[in-house]
Every structure is written in C-alpha cells, then in structure tokens.
Design a protein around this motif. Structure first.
Motif, PDB file in Angstrom:
ATOM      1  N   THR A 134      38.187  43.419  33.590  1.00  0.00           N
ATOM      2  CA  THR A 134      39.249  44.414  33.784  1.00  0.00           C
ATOM      3  C   THR A 134      39.420  45.286  32.551  1.00  0.00           C
ATOM      4  O   THR A 134      40.523  45.585  32.144  1.00  0.00           O
ATOM      5  CB  THR A 134      40.581  43.705  34.104  1.00  0.00           C
ATOM      6  OG1 THR A 134      40.804  42.724  33.092  1.00  0.00           O
ATOM      7  CG2 THR A 134      40.573  43.058  35.456  1.00  0.00           C
ATOM      8  N   THR A 139      40.130  48.791  35.634  1.00  0.00           N
ATOM      9  CA  THR A 139      41.035  47.674  35.926  1.00  0.00           C
ATOM     10  C   THR A 139      41.527  47.706  37.372  1.00  0.00           C
ATOM     11  O   THR A 139      41.431  46.714  38.087  1.00  0.00           O
ATOM     12  CB  THR A 139      42.256  47.719  34.968  1.00  0.00           C
ATOM     13  OG1 THR A 139      41.762  47.552  33.643  1.00  0.00           O
ATOM     14  CG2 THR A 139      43.246  46.612  35.275  1.00  0.00           C
ATOM     15  N   PHE A 140      42.045  48.867  37.777  1.00  0.00           N
ATOM     16  CA  PHE A 140      42.626  48.910  39.124  1.00  0.00           C
ATOM     17  C   PHE A 140      41.565  48.795  40.202  1.00  0.00           C
ATOM     18  O   PHE A 140      41.826  48.254  41.281  1.00  0.00           O
ATOM     19  CB  PHE A 140      43.459  50.194  39.325  1.00  0.00           C
ATOM     20  CG  PHE A 140      44.285  50.116  40.576  1.00  0.00           C
ATOM     21  CD1 PHE A 140      45.359  49.243  40.654  1.00  0.00           C
ATOM     22  CD2 PHE A 140      43.976  50.884  41.690  1.00  0.00           C
ATOM     23  CE1 PHE A 140      46.111  49.131  41.811  1.00  0.00           C
ATOM     24  CE2 PHE A 140      44.733  50.779  42.856  1.00  0.00           C
ATOM     25  CZ  PHE A 140      45.800  49.905  42.913  1.00  0.00           C
ATOM     26  N   MET A 142      39.009  46.855  40.110  1.00  0.00           N
ATOM     27  CA  MET A 142      38.782  45.431  40.313  1.00  0.00           C
ATOM     28  C   MET A 142      39.935  44.802  41.094  1.00  0.00           C
ATOM     29  O   MET A 142      39.706  44.033  42.032  1.00  0.00           O
ATOM     30  CB  MET A 142      38.624  44.721  38.971  1.00  0.00           C
ATOM     31  CG  MET A 142      38.243  43.268  39.156  1.00  0.00           C
ATOM     32  SD  MET A 142      38.294  42.387  37.616  1.00  0.00           S
ATOM     33  CE  MET A 142      37.536  40.856  38.101  1.00  0.00           C
ATOM     34  N   ILE A 143      41.161  45.153  40.718  1.00  0.00           N
ATOM     35  CA  ILE A 143      42.325  44.593  41.435  1.00  0.00           C
ATOM     36  C   ILE A 143      42.227  44.939  42.924  1.00  0.00           C
ATOM     37  O   ILE A 143      42.360  44.078  43.792  1.00  0.00           O
ATOM     38  CB  ILE A 143      43.645  45.148  40.837  1.00  0.00           C
ATOM     39  CG1 ILE A 143      43.815  44.682  39.393  1.00  0.00           C
ATOM     40  CG2 ILE A 143      44.841  44.716  41.676  1.00  0.00           C
ATOM     41  CD1 ILE A 143      44.974  45.358  38.659  1.00  0.00           C
ATOM     42  N   LEU A 186      39.954  31.878  46.976  1.00  0.00           N
ATOM     43  CA  LEU A 186      41.005  32.855  47.262  1.00  0.00           C
ATOM     44  C   LEU A 186      40.858  33.428  48.670  1.00  0.00           C
ATOM     45  O   LEU A 186      41.836  33.634  49.377  1.00  0.00           O
ATOM     46  CB  LEU A 186      40.942  33.982  46.210  1.00  0.00           C
ATOM     47  CG  LEU A 186      41.942  35.114  46.305  1.00  0.00           C
ATOM     48  CD1 LEU A 186      43.356  34.597  46.087  1.00  0.00           C
ATOM     49  CD2 LEU A 186      41.631  36.190  45.263  1.00  0.00           C
TER      50      LEU A 186
ATOM     51  N   SER B  37      40.662  37.289  34.931  1.00  0.00           N
ATOM     52  CA  SER B  37      41.240  38.416  35.671  1.00  0.00           C
ATOM     53  C   SER B  37      41.368  38.126  37.166  1.00  0.00           C
ATOM     54  O   SER B  37      42.296  38.614  37.815  1.00  0.00           O
ATOM     55  CB  SER B  37      40.406  39.673  35.435  1.00  0.00           C
ATOM     56  OG  SER B  37      39.047  39.381  35.493  1.00  0.00           O
ATOM     57  N   ILE B  38      40.455  37.330  37.717  1.00  0.00           N
ATOM     58  CA  ILE B  38      40.567  37.006  39.152  1.00  0.00           C
ATOM     59  C   ILE B  38      41.811  36.145  39.381  1.00  0.00           C
ATOM     60  O   ILE B  38      42.556  36.342  40.347  1.00  0.00           O
ATOM     61  CB  ILE B  38      39.293  36.294  39.653  1.00  0.00           C
ATOM     62  CG1 ILE B  38      38.120  37.273  39.586  1.00  0.00           C
ATOM     63  CG2 ILE B  38      39.475  35.794  41.094  1.00  0.00           C
ATOM     64  CD1 ILE B  38      36.770  36.633  39.745  1.00  0.00           C
ATOM     65  N   ILE B  41      44.847  38.340  39.298  1.00  0.00           N
ATOM     66  CA  ILE B  41      45.060  39.089  40.545  1.00  0.00           C
ATOM     67  C   ILE B  41      45.678  38.169  41.608  1.00  0.00           C
ATOM     68  O   ILE B  41      46.582  38.559  42.339  1.00  0.00           O
ATOM     69  CB  ILE B  41      43.729  39.704  41.035  1.00  0.00           C
ATOM     70  CG1 ILE B  41      43.251  40.770  40.033  1.00  0.00           C
ATOM     71  CG2 ILE B  41      43.885  40.309  42.423  1.00  0.00           C
ATOM     72  CD1 ILE B  41      41.803  41.187  40.212  1.00  0.00           C
ATOM     73  N   GLU B  42      45.207  36.917  41.637  1.00  0.00           N
ATOM     74  CA  GLU B  42      45.782  35.955  42.585  1.00  0.00           C
ATOM     75  C   GLU B  42      47.256  35.685  42.229  1.00  0.00           C
ATOM     76  O   GLU B  42      48.112  35.597  43.108  1.00  0.00           O
ATOM     77  CB  GLU B  42      44.961  34.649  42.548  1.00  0.00           C
ATOM     78  CG  GLU B  42      45.335  33.688  43.671  1.00  0.00           C
ATOM     79  CD  GLU B  42      44.435  32.458  43.734  1.00  0.00           C
ATOM     80  OE1 GLU B  42      43.512  32.341  42.908  1.00  0.00           O
ATOM     81  OE2 GLU B  42      44.678  31.610  44.616  1.00  0.00           O
ATOM     82  N   LEU B  44      49.272  37.708  40.791  1.00  0.00           N
ATOM     83  CA  LEU B  44      50.097  38.862  41.160  1.00  0.00           C
ATOM     84  C   LEU B  44      50.614  38.743  42.599  1.00  0.00           C
ATOM     85  O   LEU B  44      51.755  39.111  42.892  1.00  0.00           O
ATOM     86  CB  LEU B  44      49.288  40.162  41.013  1.00  0.00           C
ATOM     87  CG  LEU B  44      49.082  40.658  39.577  1.00  0.00           C
ATOM     88  CD1 LEU B  44      48.160  41.877  39.567  1.00  0.00           C
ATOM     89  CD2 LEU B  44      50.415  41.003  38.943  1.00  0.00           C
ATOM     90  N   ARG B  57      50.766  50.196  41.378  1.00  0.00           N
ATOM     91  CA  ARG B  57      49.478  50.186  40.679  1.00  0.00           C
ATOM     92  C   ARG B  57      49.679  49.997  39.175  1.00  0.00           C
ATOM     93  O   ARG B  57      49.020  49.176  38.544  1.00  0.00           O
ATOM     94  CB  ARG B  57      48.748  51.507  40.959  1.00  0.00           C
ATOM     95  CG  ARG B  57      47.506  51.667  40.141  1.00  0.00           C
ATOM     96  CD  ARG B  57      46.788  52.966  40.455  1.00  0.00           C
ATOM     97  NE  ARG B  57      45.654  53.106  39.544  1.00  0.00           N
ATOM     98  CZ  ARG B  57      44.621  53.900  39.765  1.00  0.00           C
ATOM     99  NH1 ARG B  57      44.559  54.610  40.861  1.00  0.00           N
ATOM    100  NH2 ARG B  57      43.638  53.981  38.897  1.00  0.00           N
ATOM    101  N   LYS B  60      50.664  46.473  38.312  1.00  0.00           N
ATOM    102  CA  LYS B  60      49.525  45.548  38.415  1.00  0.00           C
ATOM    103  C   LYS B  60      48.591  45.691  37.210  1.00  0.00           C
ATOM    104  O   LYS B  60      48.112  44.701  36.664  1.00  0.00           O
ATOM    105  CB  LYS B  60      48.750  45.811  39.716  1.00  0.00           C
ATOM    106  CG  LYS B  60      49.485  45.329  40.950  1.00  0.00           C
ATOM    107  CD  LYS B  60      48.704  45.638  42.209  1.00  0.00           C
ATOM    108  CE  LYS B  60      49.444  45.123  43.445  1.00  0.00           C
ATOM    109  NZ  LYS B  60      48.757  45.459  44.680  1.00  0.00           N
ATOM    110  N   GLU B  61      48.333  46.934  36.832  1.00  0.00           N
ATOM    111  CA  GLU B  61      47.451  47.164  35.667  1.00  0.00           C
ATOM    112  C   GLU B  61      48.060  46.555  34.405  1.00  0.00           C
ATOM    113  O   GLU B  61      47.365  45.977  33.585  1.00  0.00           O
ATOM    114  CB  GLU B  61      47.205  48.664  35.487  1.00  0.00           C
ATOM    115  CG  GLU B  61      46.222  49.205  36.514  1.00  0.00           C
ATOM    116  CD  GLU B  61      45.951  50.697  36.365  1.00  0.00           C
ATOM    117  OE1 GLU B  61      44.818  51.108  36.641  1.00  0.00           O
ATOM    118  OE2 GLU B  61      46.871  51.442  35.982  1.00  0.00           O
ATOM    119  N   MET B  64      47.492  42.859  33.614  1.00  0.00           N
ATOM    120  CA  MET B  64      46.185  42.414  33.110  1.00  0.00           C
ATOM    121  C   MET B  64      46.187  42.204  31.600  1.00  0.00           C
ATOM    122  O   MET B  64      45.239  41.696  31.040  1.00  0.00           O
ATOM    123  CB  MET B  64      45.099  43.431  33.488  1.00  0.00           C
ATOM    124  CG  MET B  64      44.864  43.522  34.976  1.00  0.00           C
ATOM    125  SD  MET B  64      44.244  41.991  35.663  1.00  0.00           S
ATOM    126  CE  MET B  64      45.187  41.878  37.165  1.00  0.00           C
TER     127      MET B  64
END
Lengths: 251, 85
Positions: A134, A139-140, A142-143, A186, B37-38, B41-42, B44, B57, B60-61, B64
C-alpha cells in the motif's frame, strides 16, 4: 569458438524474435483492442484480463513454435478451475505469462513498482491486478481490489498468486508470504495448488537469452485442491499455509 | 461509544479474527504480530461494523498508516467524533 558461437547466435535470433513480438505484436495486434476495451467495454477489467490472456497465449504459442526442443505438458483440469485462489511456485519470469495464458478471467498480485511503468502499469491497473503493497498513490487501488475480491471470485474469476513473492532460483521452495492465504480466508475461497517445472530451463533467471538448445519438458500440474469448511471449521492462516506447503512437498 | 468499549471490541477482533496472542496497546502491529495491509483492509470492514457506517476513501487510506492498537483506537475515536458533528 565458432562451435560455441553458432548455438548462441541461434538463441539470440530466437530471443530477439520473441521480444520483438512481445512489443511489436502488442502494438500491431493488441493495442487497438485494448483501446477499444478501454473506451467501449461495459466491464473494462474483464476485457483487459481476457486480452492479457490472449496476448500471453499468442506469445507462448510463438515460443513453442520457435523452440521445439522444449515440450509442454499442462494438466487439462487446470483450465477448468474457477472461483479460486491459485497458488503457484515461481522459477522463471515466464511463469506469470504461462499461468495467465491458462485463465481468461484472472487477477494477480504484482509488485507495486510495476504499476509505475508506462503502458505496463496501465494494462495492470485496468485489468484489476493488485499492487503488492500500500505504498504511495496505489493504496486505494489495493483497498478497492481486496474489498471486491470476494464478489469477483464468486462470479467465477481466479486470483493467481506466487506466494514466494520474487522468482526463486534456488531449486527449493522459498518462504511463503501469508497474503495468498489471508485473501483466501477473507473471501472464503478454495485454494488450488499448481506446480510449474522446468520453465527456468527455457528462460533462466539472470540470463538474457532463451535457451533453445536443451531438450526439456515444461509441465504445469494441479497438485492440490484445498477446500476448507470456512463456515463450521474456519482454518487459521498458518493452517492454510501448512496445507499448501504439504501439497508442494507431496507433489 | 467510550474508548474502553472500543478497545474491548478491537482486542476481541484482533485475538479472534487475526490470531493475535497477548496484544499490547503499543505493540508494533506489523513487527510484533505480522499484521499487513490485507489484514488492515479486513480490519476496516470490522471497524465499519463497530461504527455503523461506511468509511470514506480518505479515511480508508489514512488507516493504512496505523502502527499500533492505540493508533486504531485514536483513529476510530476521531472518525466517530467527526461523523457525529
């Protein structure tokens, strides 16, 4: 000296022809369709994935034609895989091309620095590929891609991951990153384990030329299918990784 | 929501879902627990469930860059208070 020079010269000719096709073929035969997909397609990601698949398939067809001493054997069951996280070992730069050529609907994880490259980065971004970290402005991306992955897999797509990260030329399996198993868990997706062998004898890590002279058999095998009961007995990430490592050890 | 309640929920999530063992509030998530990072995201998604609304957005950024559990708690508090303004 002449004896050594001639075979090397043949390798050089074949390598030049292949890389000429890789660039020229893209520009001549594929760029138009990518632009068409970019502007007109209802599902740009799927269209780009399909075009990438076709492009690599055509590149490998030409490779087979120009290096007949290398035979190829690919399990027929592999092309039937869908809705799965596909993990594969990684011994040559050709491996991602070989695996992508087998799946019209696919995404994969690529080192973030490649997303910065002109054209190549554009192709990957529009195909919905995931950056491996990221960092910075991706970054976004990947999210977004991780959040959408479950739906993508449910609709029949595959996520291709080389869990060793970088290509491994030690002959042994490298340490596995956990990312593949985290995403599988996931998304509650099955994991298919592929073993690719001897692609490094055709295009050896650290060498510029394809080795056209050795007799070799490149194989892609389905060596494991892991379908955990995510609802009733969800596995840990470590358990998933162990299962994949066992599949490689047994296969 | 009180910070203590958020902390209780986050620790439960980290232990149950991310298999953390004895998490400390100032542990480095990546170095001490292999949190990447995965995972972020989970997490979040879990934070959205706690908050009861979707993150933007930018939010969320921003997540990280989180390094510790205390950072997570600060992050949730700030977003919750901004949302309630």
């Amino acid at each position: 000296m002449v004896n050594n020079f001639s075979p090397m010269f043949f390798d050089f000719i074949v390598t030049s022809a292949l890389w000429f096709y890789f660039i020229g073929g893209f520009l001549l035969f594929f760029l138009f369709f990518y632009l068409l997909a970019y502007t007109l397609s209802n599902n740009r990601e799927l269209s780009f994935q399909y075009l990438n698949h076709l492009f690599y398939k055509s590149f490998l067809r030409l490779t087979r034609l120009l290096v007949p001493r290398h035979s190829w054997q690919i399990d027929q069951d592999i092309t039937k895989i869908k809705s799965s996280v596909i993990v594969c070992n990684h011994v040559s730069y050709l491996d991602p091309l070989i695996i992508i050529s087998l799946f019209a609907r696919h995404k994969t994880i690529v080192k973030t620095r490649f997303f910065h490259m002109p054209v190549f980065g554009w192709l990957m971004k529009n195909a919905g590929y995931l950056p491996s970290s990221t960092d910075d402005r991706f970054t976004f991306l990947m999210i977004k891609q991780v959040e959408r992955m479950k739906e993508y897999l449910l609709k029949g797509g595959n996520l291709i991951i080389f869990p060793e990260g970088s290509r491994n030329n030690t002959g042994n399996m490298g340490a596995f990153n956990k990312g593949a198993f985290k995403i599988a868990r996931l998304c509650q997706a099955p994991i298919k384990v592929l073993r690719i062998s001897n692609s490094d004898k055709l295009f050896t890590p650290g060498k510029f030329l394809f080795n056209t002279r050795v007799r070799n058999k490149i194989t892609v095998e389905l060596i494991g299918s892991i379908e955990p009961d995510y609802l009733h007995a969800p596995p840990t990430v470590a358990e998933l990784r162990n299962l994949v490592q066992k599949a490689f050890a047994a296969g | 929501m009180q910070r203590e309640e958020i902390q209780r929920q986050i620790l439960t999530i980290l232990e149950d879902l991310f298999e953390f063992e004895n998490p400390g509030l100032n542990d480095n998530l990546r170095d001490d627990h292999g949190f990447d990072s995965i995972d972020a995201i989970e997490l979040l998604g879990e934070i959205e469930k706690i908050l009861g609304f979707s993150l933007t957005r930018a939010e969320k950024e921003k997540a990280m860059t989180i390094r510790t559990i205390n950072d997570i708690l600060d992050y949730i508090e700030v977003i919750a208070s901004e949302h309630n303004k």
